[in-house]
Write a protein that holds these residues in place. Sequence first.
Motif, short mmCIF file in Angstrom:
data_model
loop_
_atom_site.label_atom_id
_atom_site.label_comp_id
_atom_site.label_asym_id
_atom_site.label_seq_id
_atom_site.Cartn_x
_atom_site.Cartn_y
_atom_site.Cartn_z
N THR A 1 54.23 -63.90 -46.73
CA THR A 1 54.34 -62.80 -47.69
C THR A 1 53.21 -62.82 -48.70
O THR A 1 52.72 -61.76 -49.11
CB THR A 1 55.70 -62.84 -48.42
OG1 THR A 1 55.91 -64.13 -49.02
CG2 THR A 1 56.85 -62.55 -47.45
N ILE B 1 50.18 -61.37 -46.99
CA ILE B 1 50.32 -59.92 -46.91
C ILE B 1 49.99 -59.29 -48.26
O ILE B 1 49.30 -58.27 -48.34
CB ILE B 1 51.75 -59.54 -46.47
CG1 ILE B 1 52.03 -60.02 -45.05
CG2 ILE B 1 51.95 -58.02 -46.57
CD1 ILE B 1 53.49 -59.92 -44.65
N TYR C 1 46.32 -59.09 -48.79
CA TYR C 1 45.74 -58.03 -47.95
C TYR C 1 45.94 -56.66 -48.59
O TYR C 1 45.01 -55.84 -48.66
CB TYR C 1 46.38 -58.07 -46.57
CG TYR C 1 45.75 -57.13 -45.57
CD1 TYR C 1 44.70 -57.55 -44.76
CD2 TYR C 1 46.21 -55.81 -45.44
CE1 TYR C 1 44.12 -56.68 -43.84
CE2 TYR C 1 45.64 -54.94 -44.53
CZ TYR C 1 44.59 -55.38 -43.73
OH TYR C 1 44.01 -54.51 -42.83
N VAL C 2 47.17 -56.40 -49.08
CA VAL C 2 47.47 -55.11 -49.70
C VAL C 2 46.70 -54.96 -51.01
O VAL C 2 46.14 -53.89 -51.30
CB VAL C 2 48.98 -54.98 -49.93
CG1 VAL C 2 49.31 -53.73 -50.74
CG2 VAL C 2 49.73 -54.95 -48.60
N LEU D 1 59.44 -57.03 -49.13
CA LEU D 1 59.25 -57.79 -47.90
C LEU D 1 60.24 -58.94 -47.94
O LEU D 1 60.17 -59.79 -48.83
CB LEU D 1 57.81 -58.31 -47.81
CG LEU D 1 56.69 -57.29 -47.97
CD1 LEU D 1 55.33 -57.96 -47.89
CD2 LEU D 1 56.81 -56.19 -46.93
N GLN E 1 51.42 -61.41 -38.16
CA GLN E 1 50.15 -61.69 -38.81
C GLN E 1 50.01 -60.82 -40.06
O GLN E 1 50.38 -59.64 -40.04
CB GLN E 1 48.98 -61.43 -37.85
CG GLN E 1 48.94 -62.37 -36.66
CD GLN E 1 48.75 -63.83 -37.07
OE1 GLN E 1 48.13 -64.13 -38.09
NE2 GLN E 1 49.33 -64.74 -36.29
N PRO E 2 49.49 -61.39 -41.15
CA PRO E 2 49.41 -60.65 -42.42
C PRO E 2 48.70 -59.30 -42.34
O PRO E 2 49.21 -58.31 -42.90
CB PRO E 2 48.67 -61.63 -43.34
CG PRO E 2 49.04 -62.98 -42.80
CD PRO E 2 49.09 -62.81 -41.31
N GLU F 1 48.47 -57.17 -39.90
CA GLU F 1 49.35 -56.24 -39.18
C GLU F 1 50.44 -55.71 -40.10
O GLU F 1 50.68 -54.49 -40.18
CB GLU F 1 49.95 -56.98 -37.98
CG GLU F 1 51.11 -56.30 -37.31
CD GLU F 1 51.86 -57.24 -36.37
OE1 GLU F 1 52.79 -56.75 -35.72
OE2 GLU F 1 51.52 -58.44 -36.28
N ILE F 2 51.12 -56.61 -40.82
CA ILE F 2 52.18 -56.19 -41.74
C ILE F 2 51.58 -55.48 -42.94
O ILE F 2 52.14 -54.49 -43.43
CB ILE F 2 53.02 -57.39 -42.20
CG1 ILE F 2 53.47 -58.26 -41.01
CG2 ILE F 2 54.24 -56.92 -42.99
CD1 ILE F 2 54.27 -57.51 -39.98
N GLY F 3 50.45 -55.96 -43.41
CA GLY F 3 49.78 -55.33 -44.55
C GLY F 3 49.46 -53.87 -44.29
O GLY F 3 49.63 -53.01 -45.17
#
Length: 417
Positions: free
Chosen positions: A195, A198, A201-202, A285, A369-370, A372-374
């Motif tokens: 998390t 992620i 990344y965001v 999340l 993977q971060p 992808e979720i991000g």
Amino acid sequence: MTPVDILILSNGPGEVTTWVRPVVRALRQQLGDDRSVVRISVVLSPCPHASGKEAAIALSYPEVDRVQGAEHFWQFLLWGKTFDNWDWRSRGVIVFLGGDQFFPVVIGKKLGYSTVIYAEWDARWYSLINRFGVMKAKVAERVPQKYAHKFTVVGDLMLEAQSSLRTQDSGLGTERIGLLPGSKAAKLAQGVPLTLAIAEYVKAKRPQTQFVIPVAPTLDLQTLANFADPQKNPFVETFGFGGASLIFSDDNQQKPALKTANGLTVELWQETPAYDLLSQCSICLTTVGANTAELGALAVPMLVLLPTQQLDAMRSWDGLPGLLANLPGVGSTFAKVINWLFLRRKGLLAWPNIWAQEEIVPELVGQLQPPEIGEMVLDLLAHPEKLAQMQLELRNVRGEAGAAQKLATLVKQEIDM
């Protein structure tokens, strides 16, 4: 009224926070706060998810008079005596809120008390129990007709999460994301680095976004921070995460936080319950578990994450699977097999999806993977109508409030008989 004792039987952290809390509050509202008339005790039984802090949490509830921890449960079950040799009044009611439904049968006989069971999915020992408050009518469908009078549909205690907040906007106009990686090591080992990665990344693509972790009441800050430390948690590198450290403000005017190697600061919120905070999050999340029920009750959009980078990492199953997965030496092998079987037969995992019998909030299971979720998070933030639709569907399935009050009414009826 003749003085009575109410004995709450419970076990794990989810039950203590989401079931016991609203029920003891409802009991005091209906029965009054005079401890010489109504005394409320909590006895905890062992639970594979327990952190060891459940007794302290239960004792922190102002409605509760005394608590015994799970480590002393077996002597109480066998001999009817608590570790501190509590006295018991001649009249009383046992309220079952987690554990094995056989426990109130045994303890009720020893103390001579009536028994009230909250049955979420199935009811047992109905010939020996006085009353059942069930989540749904279908729980009582297989019960012989002669016992049907013992059953009352009270609703879902998981939905008692601050009903006063349910009419609030969940904060779709804000840029705050809640991170709920869990409270136990089995989930935190992967959930914390995933998390946080992620979030980095965001943040890189959407700088206005703020992040917060509502820290589980059973978890201390340093333990949480250890799961973000690459020297103490090998999964940090598995997710390509650079790590994070615990920081405090010099003047204590700001909340403690986790600061990542890339400079992201994630606020740590220790006030519980954190419903007000969660209701202001654009999205959360979260791992599987009681968190999803609380978020669903608040109609907060969510992505439910179950990373499986290491099949032996998830060892927090209930019952026999949990015991096998935690055996010394061979537990890892059992965990891999159990989780492999689980992934092949996986049904719905998040509580709102279970309620709806369809996936209304995304469940992401596998080698997560971060980035992808991000990207999924960024897409949802960029399209608020998607978040609004998720929120609407959550509101439609969360059901009616009032289960705690209805259960307290059953207890009062037993007392008045």
